[in-house]
Write an enzyme that holds these catalytic residues in place. Structure first.
Site, PDB file in Angstrom:
ATOM      1  N   GLU A  67     -12.156  87.796 -10.974  1.00 46.51           N
ATOM      2  CA  GLU A  67     -11.475  87.030 -11.418  1.00 46.51           C
ATOM      3  C   GLU A  67     -11.171  86.305 -12.744  1.00 46.51           C
ATOM      4  O   GLU A  67     -10.155  87.081 -13.141  1.00 46.51           O
ATOM      5  CB  GLU A  67     -11.731  85.790 -10.538  1.00 46.51           C
ATOM      6  CG  GLU A  67     -11.767  85.372  -9.318  1.00 46.51           C
ATOM      7  CD  GLU A  67     -12.381  86.371  -8.356  1.00 46.51           C
ATOM      8  OE1 GLU A  67     -13.719  86.760  -8.819  1.00 46.51           O
ATOM      9  OE2 GLU A  67     -12.380  86.218  -6.793  1.00 46.51           O
ATOM     10  N   HIS A 136     -14.396  75.408  -1.515  1.00 48.05           N
ATOM     11  CA  HIS A 136     -13.741  75.732  -1.216  1.00 48.05           C
ATOM     12  C   HIS A 136     -12.009  74.802  -1.210  1.00 48.05           C
ATOM     13  O   HIS A 136     -10.810  75.359  -0.805  1.00 48.05           O
ATOM     14  CB  HIS A 136     -12.879  76.906   0.067  1.00 48.05           C
ATOM     15  CG  HIS A 136     -13.294  78.377  -0.437  1.00 48.05           C
ATOM     16  ND1 HIS A 136     -15.041  78.313  -0.437  1.00 48.05           N
ATOM     17  CD2 HIS A 136     -12.920  79.640  -0.365  1.00 48.05           C
ATOM     18  CE1 HIS A 136     -15.498  80.114  -0.992  1.00 48.05           C
ATOM     19  NE2 HIS A 136     -13.688  80.599  -0.087  1.00 48.05           N
TER      20      HIS A 136
END
Lengths: 332, 333
Positions: A67, A136
């Protein structure tokens, strides 16, 4: 003359984003996509589906699970001429990207005396809806409102999503573009190819006289449902959709509160040090004399979100909670 | 180690140019330390590269005009070697509006986009993915550009180093990762930072070319860089260039280097890149007059740069809020 016009076209939030990406990529070959599973897979939430087939591997780049590199590479490409749109699959993963967003992208233009620019967009999605759990589901927008140099948007409707995405891609600054997993299937009026929404401008989604409800992203729809219910009770609520998180459009909020005299801020992010605190403080500082009731915040309590669709729904404020808070505020 | 056994030969003009580059950086940083002691810099943060100059000079000598570099908090040498102006460097360090970053960056943040210097960075490893992204864009557009990213041995312990090198290798990007291994990440020796001291060996695991080279010999650095840059430009992929060098002074002004022993320092100081190159030149018949001329030229350049910096207005609050954004807000209201 309107007799021959077709009814307004309706699209989902997801389709609106895809249209925005498609049109900007058609118009400007410097626009590229990069991220995990954005190409062959079409994006974890299917936003970029079909774009690899249309634009090819030189424009839509499937990246390894790195990322920080995804955002750093977008920044490096942006600094030398690209206009990248990077995708980070979940807002929670942005913790892996903090140096590149906060120390690098946000600082590049200023720190280097204006010599370099970072015309890049980082798309993320956040929020509850799938029982996706503690890693999440978080709503972390407030962190990025604390970083001068970043622009942060969180649209609530398909038209705003497309319009803000197009503005973000054309903007010369790094823009964190926050979507919501609960919004992708939501339908709304489609926007045409010339439609843009300026960054930094909130929108009054419903006019009212008795109180102002400030919300953004998915919570705008909760606020609108609450306003509908409140209207039945004879309470007229104005709903201000921030659309841009940073820099905040306090002018629109203060103008509304100046008319209504009451402010309720509703957000999905946890309460402490959420964006609501900043809006409340600004309003208190600048509108103290005009407030007819104390500013009220409604937010998810300070909790780690469990991976449980029932519990997460119970923790995040719903329309009933907004109605109750608004009723309190108006009758206090 | 794939260090060449013998010193590569170059034409006399190249060797003179390299020596001039080394002396410029050495004398500039000596002057910067003087200015720091006299409290004439705008910031107390200042890291010099004395002892490591051959890395910047050797690599930058083989880059083309269209190429890019990224650099570190210890980046005065990279800035000068890449073609950044001495006056922009001195003005920046002294907090003047004529500085490279208009007096906002000081020692750790230098930039000159006009010569492809994409900025020096104060987060260890933070610029390595940015360099990788610049190389990605060059590759996507088919531009004949190469990126050289300078970073220290400390950066190889950061996760972002792994992410960047891994991707550059798999995407065969035109980039040279220059590991400027000065043996010490502040107080941590290389031997305690990694169980694999060879950068070339690390490269094997990532599937890219790796080279270990003597960083005190500017000709050796230049030869290795020339091959790496050539590979990158030919589309043959990135290189991990491990350059063995040494920070002659402390990490910063505040650091007395008490963690390392003086015999180690003396051993490395005996391999001073400026002196090694001077000897190489002397062996080709270059006389004292030429060296004295270089000294005078460099001295004059630095003095003029400091004088020009002093004539430039200091960075001020009047413009401290400009450039936070490149695109202003509210245009459509």
């Amino acid at each position: 003359m309107s007799a021959t016009l077709a009814p307004p076209r309706t699209v989902t939030y997801r389709e609106a984003l895809r249209e925005g990406l498609f049109e900007e990529m058609e118009a400007d070959d410097r626009v590229i996509l990069l991220g995990e599973d954005v190409g062959r897979y079409g994006g974890a939430y299917a936003v970029s589906r079909g774009l690899l087939e249309r634009f090819g591997e030189h424009r839509v780049i499937d990246m390894p699970m790195s990322e920080a590199l995804i955002v750093g590479a977008a920044l490096g490409a942006a600094a030398v001429g690209a206009r990248p749109v990077a995708e980070i699959m979940y807002m929670d993963f942005v913790t892996l990207v903090m140096d590149q967003l906060v120390n690098q992208a946000a600082k590049l233009h200023y720190m280097f005396g204006g010599q370099l620019t970072a015309p890049m967009v980082v798309r993320v999605q956040q929020g509850i809806g799938r029982g996706a759990g503690s890693q999440h589901s978080q709503s972390l927008e407030a962190w990025f409102a604390h970083v001068p140099g970043l622009k942060v948007v969180a649209p609530s409707t398909p038209a705003d999503a497309k319009g803000l995405l197009k503005s973000a891609i054309r903007d010369d600054d790094p823009v964190l573009f926050i979507e919501h997993k609960g919004l992708y299937a939501r339908k709304g009026e489609a926007a045409g190819p010339t439609h843009t929404v300026p960054i930094g401008l909130a929108d009054v989604k419903r006019s009212g006289e008795d109180l102002t409800i400030v919300a953004w992203s998915n919570m705008v729809h909760t606020a609108l449902a609450a306003a509908e219910e409140l209207a039945r009770e004879g309470v007229s609520a104005e709903v201000v959709d921030l659309r841009t998180i940073a820099p905040l459009d306090m002018a629109t909020v203060l103008a509304s509160v100046g008319r209504t005299g009451r402010l309720l801020i509703v957000h999905e992010a946890v309460r402490t040090a959420g964006l609501g605190a900043e809006i409340a403080a600004e309003t208190a500082e600048r509108h103290h004399g005009q407030l007819r009731a104390p500013v009220r915040r409604l937010a998810t309590p300070d909790v780690v979100l469990p991976a449980n669709t029932t519990l997460e729904r119970e923790l995040v404020p719903d329309a009933d909670a907004v109605v109750a808070a608004a009723r309190d505020l108006v009758r206090s | 180690m794939s260090t060449p056994d013998s010193t590569p030969s170059v034409d006399p003009g190249t060797l003179r140019r390299l020596y001039h580059g080394l002396v410029r950086i050495r004398r500039a940083e000596e002057s910067i330390l003087e200015l720091l002691l006299k409290n004439r810099l705008s910031s107390t943060m200042c890291h010099v590269s004395i002892g490591q100059e051959a890395v910047a000079v050797g690599v930058c000598d083989v880059l083309a005009e269209q190429d890019y570099v990224t650099s570190t908090h210890r980046g005065h040498g990279h800035f000068l070697a890449r073609g950044g102006a001495m006056s922009a460097l001195m003005a920046e360090l002294m907090g003047r509006q004529a500085g490279a970053c208009r007096g906002r960056g000081s020692s750790m943040h230098l930039v000159d986009a006009s010569v492809g210097h994409l900025g020096s960075n104060a987060i260890v490893g933070g610029h390595v993915p940015i360099a990788t992204g610049a190389a990605l864009w060059a590759a996507l557009r088919g531009q004949p550009r190469v990126v050289a990213s300078f970073f220290g041995d400390g950066a190889t312990s950061e996760g972002i180093f792994h992410e960047s090198v891994n991707f550059a290798a798999v995407a065969r990007l035109p980039i040279v990762f220059v590991v400027e291994n000065n043996q010490w990440a502040m107080s941590l020796p290389w031997s305690r930072a990694t169980a694999q001291p060879s950068i070339a060996a690390k490269a094997q695991a990532y599937g890219l070319v790796g080279v270990d080279v003597d960083g005190q010999d500017v000709l050796a650095v230049r030869a290795a860089a020339e091959q790496a840059v050539g590979r990158a430009r030919a589309g043959a992929g990135p290189t991990l260039l491990g350059v063995q060098t040494y920070r002659f002074l402390g990490h910063s002004r505040a650091d007395p280097s008490s963690y390392r022993d003086t015999t180690e320092e003396q051993r490395w100081r005996a391999r001073d890149p400026v002196l090694i190159t001077r000897e190489q030149l002397a062996a080709t018949g270059v006389g004292d007059d030429w060296f004295a001329t270089i000294d005078r030229e460099v001295h004059a350049e630095i003095a003029a740069a400091i004088e020009a910096a002093e004539a430039s207005p200091p960075a001020s609050l009047d413009e401290v809020f400009s450039d936070i954004y490149a695109t202003p807000l509210g245009g459509n209201r």
